[in-house]
Design an enzyme around this catalytic site. Structure first.
Site, mmCIF file in Angstrom:
data_model
loop_
_atom_site.group_PDB
_atom_site.id
_atom_site.type_symbol
_atom_site.label_atom_id
_atom_site.label_comp_id
_atom_site.label_asym_id
_atom_site.label_seq_id
_atom_site.Cartn_x
_atom_site.Cartn_y
_atom_site.Cartn_z
ATOM 1 N N ASP A 1 -4.375 3.456 14.227
ATOM 2 C CA ASP A 1 -3.484 4.040 13.234
ATOM 3 C C ASP A 1 -3.994 5.418 12.858
ATOM 4 O O ASP A 1 -4.831 5.999 13.548
ATOM 5 C CB ASP A 1 -3.316 3.114 12.025
ATOM 6 C CG ASP A 1 -4.597 2.974 11.201
ATOM 7 O OD1 ASP A 1 -5.615 3.627 11.531
ATOM 8 O OD2 ASP A 1 -4.576 2.203 10.229
ATOM 9 N N ARG B 1 0.852 -1.194 0.000
ATOM 10 C CA ARG B 1 0.000 0.000 0.000
ATOM 11 C C ARG B 1 0.885 1.242 0.000
ATOM 12 O O ARG B 1 1.640 1.487 0.945
ATOM 13 C CB ARG B 1 -0.944 0.032 1.213
ATOM 14 C CG ARG B 1 -1.793 1.303 1.243
ATOM 15 C CD ARG B 1 -3.020 1.222 2.132
ATOM 16 N NE ARG B 1 -2.714 1.233 3.545
ATOM 17 C CZ ARG B 1 -3.648 1.373 4.509
ATOM 18 N NH1 ARG B 1 -4.926 1.484 4.181
ATOM 19 N NH2 ARG B 1 -3.302 1.358 5.784
#
EC number: 2.3.3.9
Length: 543
Positions: free
Chosen positions: A450, A169
């Site tokens: 996160d 990613r």
């Protein structure tokens, strides 16, 4: 006649430290490729980011999005499909996600999962060392040279089975990589992450039976997907690889992208491997884009579950859209971490994971995410039981009919509480403090938090002050109240943290974001300069 690499690399500089290890992934040839990507695509990228600003101004005036009339023919046509699943991506029932440090890479690839999303984005703080070492770790892992020793413990890749398929990613279009400049401008973080990974590994991955596969985050329109598709075509042509070898799964984690899911798959169709429900970023995006609109005020984060109207509609539409186009519809993250010292609490947490995965598989998802290897067995058990086939592309969900009003239905029962405010403050401060130390995901209350969850926390706090909501306890949420609680939470966290912690700096930045006034587009952009270590430029021609 081929261009001279030294001419191409004129005005290309590396501003981060270089060493023998760096040269494995940041070679002169790789730098030429990065410069080509920047010079070809950066102006379009900047124009698309400016388009976001224009759309935000429209939303601030009360405009509500709808499905695009100019692309109606794409949505209504049954004559096109995405690409068939690529090698290693036919069965993706359980995917583990996490940063690209060497320990995580080995542990993820040794987990009982089908794929590993190696993350340069939300779970990584983009220091130069993190980004370069992450590329090195994946380079070595692909070649099965990633084994290492830490203290007395050996970390070695399993040899008793095929390893999970690797998916990288890259960072979103909005982020830059200030340690690599072209013609005086920093390169896009997206192009840097994609470019190095693709250039160094694409042919090796194909040789080993899979391919260069990617997750694409934070997109807000099909035009942004079109840009990625152009990048893919150029990249494959450049190294002599067949177009369509690259595959990309798009995270639908912005409210505006949910109105353009068909169009996003269409733009990437030869490279598409589906869409994913990025649940926390999706909530963040909804609050962010409609932050000036009092009709979009949400209660405590815990009340915004996957079954509330706007989240349920988004999931159903995503599954229906993907399966109509023959591509995977991936579920969301289970962020829980095992609770080792409390059996009852751990049992309750794992039961919530099981219930969430059961909801996903019954809805028609083709796979799901976990943040910790210990959750893989729970997710696998649920999907193996209810999805005996490699995927559920045959579940067409023709019973689903989602309108624009459904996607914008903010009928979410719940209250704003002082406990919810303090929880958001704690998550935001803890995440930002870790990020400022170069750590991109932080365990808080047995959840792996996160950037996405920190953004939800920050945005809710801003929204509650901006619209002067009343708490369940009867207290109006004002700027002064928010800052008072912020000071208390920051002081308490700093007192429990080791010396040298960065809670003071985190609080300074957070203060500007929780008063209903200033609002940074992304926390990561707000903090980025604090973790850059820009040094004297090294001419890339000397790599």
């Amino acid at each position: 006649m081929a261009a001279n690499p030294n001419q191409i690399l004129q005005d290309v500089n590396v501003l981060g430290p270089l060493n023998d290890q760096t040269s494995k992934v940041l070679s002169k040839d790789a730098a030429v490729f990065l410069a080509l990507l920047h010079r070809t695509f950066n102006e379009t990228r900047k124009a698309l980011l400016q388009r976001r600003v224009v759309r935000q101004a429209e939303l601030d005036k009360g405009y509500l999005p709808d499905f695009l009339p100019e692309t109606r023919h794409i949505r209504e046509s049954d004559s096109w499909k995405g690409a068939p699943p690529a090698p290693g991506l036919v069965d993706r029932r359980v995917e583990i996600t996490g940063p690209t440090d060497r320990k995580m890479v080995v542990n993820a690839l040794n987990s009982d999962v089908w794929t590993y999303m190696a993350d340069f984005e939300d779970s990584s703080a983009p220091t130069w060392d993190n980004m370069i070492n992450g590329q090195l770790n994946l380079y070595d892992a692909i070649r099965k040279q990633v084994d290492f020793k830490q203290g007395e413990k050996d970390y070695k890749l399993r040899t008793d089975r095929t390893l999970p398929t690797l998916i990288a990613r890259a960072r979103g279009w909005h982020l830059e990589e200030k340690h690599f400049t072209v013609d005086g401008e920093p390169i896009s973080g997206s192009l840097f992450d994609f470019g190095l990974y693709f250039f160094n590994n694409a042919k090796e991955l194909v040789k080993r039976g899979t391919g260069p596969y990617f997750y694409l985050p934070k997109m807000e329109s099909h035009l942004e997907a079109r840009l990625w598709n152009d990048v893919f075509n150029l990249a494959q042509d450049y190294i002599g690889m067949a177009r369509g070898t690259i595959r990309a799964t798009v995270l639908i984690e912005t409210i505006l992208a949910s109105f353009e899911m068909d169009e996003i798959i269409y733009e990437l169709r030869d490279h598409s491997s589906g869409l994913n429900c990025g649940r926390w970023d999706y909530i963040f995006s909804t609050i962010k884009r409609f932050r000036q609109n009092p009709n979009f005020v949400l209660p405590d984060r815990a009340a915004v579950t996957m079954t509330v109207p706007f989240m349920d509609s988004y999931v159903k539409l995503l599954i229906k859209t993907c399966h109509r186009r023959g591509v995977h519809a991936m579920g969301g993250m289970a962020a829980q971490i095992p609770i080792k010292n409390d059996t009852a609490a751990n049992d309750a947490a794992m039961a919530s994971v099981r219930a969430d995965k059961l909801r996903e598989v019954r809805a028609g998802h083709d796979g799901t995410w976990v943040a910790h290897p210990a959750l893989a067995s729970i997710a696998s058990d649920v999907f193996n039981t209810y999805m005996p086939t490699p995927n559920q592309l045959f579940k067409r969900r023709e019973d689903v009919h989602i309108t624009a009003n459904d996607l914008l239905n903010m009928n979410v029962p719940g209250k704003v509480t002082e406990a919810g405010i303090r929880k958001n403050l704690g998550i935001g401060l803890s995440y930002m403090e870790g990020w400022l130390r170069g750590v991109g995901c932080v365990p808080i209350n047995y959840l792996m938090e996160d950037a996405a969850t920190a953004e939800v926390s920050r945005s809710q706090l801003w929204q509650w002050v901006r619209h002067g909501v009343d708490t369940a306890e009867g207290k109006k949420v004002t700027k002064e109240y928010s800052l008072t609680l912020l000071g208390e939470e920051a002081k308490a966290l700093a007192a429990k943290a080791p010396k040298g912690n960065k809670f003071g700096l985190a609080a300074k930045y957070f203060e500007s974001q929780v008063t209903g006034e200033d609002y940074a587009e992304f926390l990561t952009s707000l903090l980025y300069n604090e973790i850059t270590n820009v040094g004297p430029p090294h001419g890339a021609a000397k790599l």
